[in-house]
Design a protein around this motif. Structure first.
Motif, PDB file in Angstrom:
ATOM      1  N   GLU A   1       0.903  -1.319   0.061  1.00 53.29           N
ATOM      2  CA  GLU A   1       0.003  -0.153  -0.075  1.00 53.29           C
ATOM      3  C   GLU A   1       0.782   1.230  -0.098  1.00 53.29           C
ATOM      4  N   SER A   2       1.922   1.431   0.853  1.00 53.05           N
ATOM      5  CA  SER A   2       2.684   2.551   1.106  1.00 53.05           C
ATOM      6  C   SER A   2       3.322   2.814  -0.167  1.00 53.05           C
ATOM      7  N   LYS A  33       1.516   3.651  -3.168  1.00 49.27           N
ATOM      8  CA  LYS A  33       1.129   5.055  -3.327  1.00 49.27           C
ATOM      9  C   LYS A  33       2.043   5.933  -3.783  1.00 49.27           C
ATOM     10  N   ASP A  57       2.161   8.132  -7.139  1.00 47.37           N
ATOM     11  CA  ASP A  57       2.268   9.669  -7.128  1.00 47.37           C
ATOM     12  C   ASP A  57       3.622  10.181  -7.834  1.00 47.37           C
TER      13      ASP A  57
END
Length: 363
Positions: free
Chosen positions: A336-337, A340, A344
């Protein structure tokens, strides 16, 4: 006829293999976690670096024994051995061998036309070793200490005899007569303790542990009877249950392994010798090389050679990144981290975060 795919040393039905999760959506072979971990350990220990993506695919089709046999026959495995020996003897920079007789040693070892003891003799009798250790006292001291593990201050008669040989006078060392530097080195290399020390030193380099006494005794007898047996002995170490058990434990990368891995994992290629030398010297300049590792890694992470494109599938990108750099799949939180960050546009920062992690410092 149904398509067949080689995996783990045998042919599989392609659909069966895909159903078992051993082929991903891109058609690439997927190694079991324990097999990937073993491949990374063997690659680090033999080649001094992590495996390239193509090498993972090649190994996925083989048994572990086939992979070890193939890697021990590669010139790169012996180039790594050669570089570590030059480092051991401090034949660096201005003392680095440059003549074809020495620079072709790895290729000869890989082809089986040169034995390991003979390769070490070529190094020690070379002009570069002589220049690095000038004069009879220094030369004889280094030969006896590094090849036999002797403390020459406790053996003044041996040192005196060795110095006589160095100067061209006849002397008797370990029951053998010689009258030159070459004679001195040849006599030393024929000693049983030389074989013991070489085997123990190489075992520690490859496995991270001292060689068990019973194994050492057996290996010494084998190599003493046939100097060409060393590669087979090395394969046995890497396929031993004890080595496989150690593969489950994290071992700290040496500075050399750290440098080589950065180039393979970030740029997809091996470092040139000059690139390796510059990074090695930077790490050697500090008592604690930890902080400088992050700085050197950032040089590559920020380089134009590291191609960064927009990530289309963040989950796949993160999964590939973790397998390539850490040898494992990411956790749900990491997926998830890091996913992301990639989505981005912070790809370089995500890569730097892995390189700076304590986990990346080991293998």
């Amino acid at each position: 006829t149904a398509a067949r795919v080689r995996y783990g040393g045998r042919d599989w039905d392609a659909q069966e293999l895909r159903a078992a999760g051993k082929v991903d959506a891109r058609g690439r072979l997927v190694m079991a976690p324990e097999d990937l971990r073993y491949l990374r350990d063997v690659s680090f220990d033999l080649l001094g670096r992590s495996p390239l993506d193509a090498e993972v695919q090649l190994a996925a089709a083989e048994t572990r024994a086939q992979t070890v046999d193939r890697l021990t026959r590669t010139p790169e495995a012996w180039e790594t051995w050669y570089e570590e020996e030059l480092y051991y003897f401090l034949l660096l920079d201005n003392f680095r061998p440059a003549t074809p007789r020495l620079t072709t040693i790895p290729q000869k070892l890989a082809a089986g036309t040169l034995t390991l003891p003979a390769a070490m003799q070529e190094i020690v009798i070379s002009q570069y070793f002589n220049h690095r250790n000038p004069g009879n006292d220094t030369f004889v001291t280094v030969v006896l200490e590094q090849l036999l593990g002797m403390v020459v201050q406790n053996q003044p008669m041996l040192l005196a005899t060795g110095k006589k040989m160095y100067d061209g006078y006849e002397g008797k060392l370990f029951g053998e007569t010689g009258r030159s530097q070459a004679d001195l080195v040849s006599i030393v290399l024929r000693q049983r303790v030389f074989i013991e020390r070489v085997l123990d030193r190489q075992h520690r380099r490859l496995t991270g542990a001292a060689i068990p006494p019973a194994v050492l005794e057996r290996n010494v007898e084998r190599v003493a009877a046939d100097a060409a047996a060393y590669p087979e002995v090395m394969k046995e170490w890497l396929l031993d249950d004890a080595y496989m058990a150690r593969a489950l434990m994290l071992r700290r990368k040496s500075d050399h392994q750290f440098i080589r891995s950065l180039y393979v994992e970030l740029l997809g290629r091996r470092a040139t010798y000059e690139e390796f030398r510059l990074f090695r010297n930077a790490l050697q300049a500090l008592a604690d090389p930890g902080p400088i590792r992050s700085v050197l890694a950032k040089v590559l992470v920020d380089s134009r050679e590291l191609k960064v494109e927009a990530v289309k599938d963040s989950r796949q990108w993160v999964g590939d990144l973790f397998v390539r750099m850490l040898g494992r799949a990411p956790t749900a939180a990491e997926l998830e981290s890091f996913g992301k960050a990639a989505a981005d546009g912070h790809v370089r920062q995500a890569i730097q975060a892995i390189v700076d992690s304590s986990e990346y410092q080991g293998y």
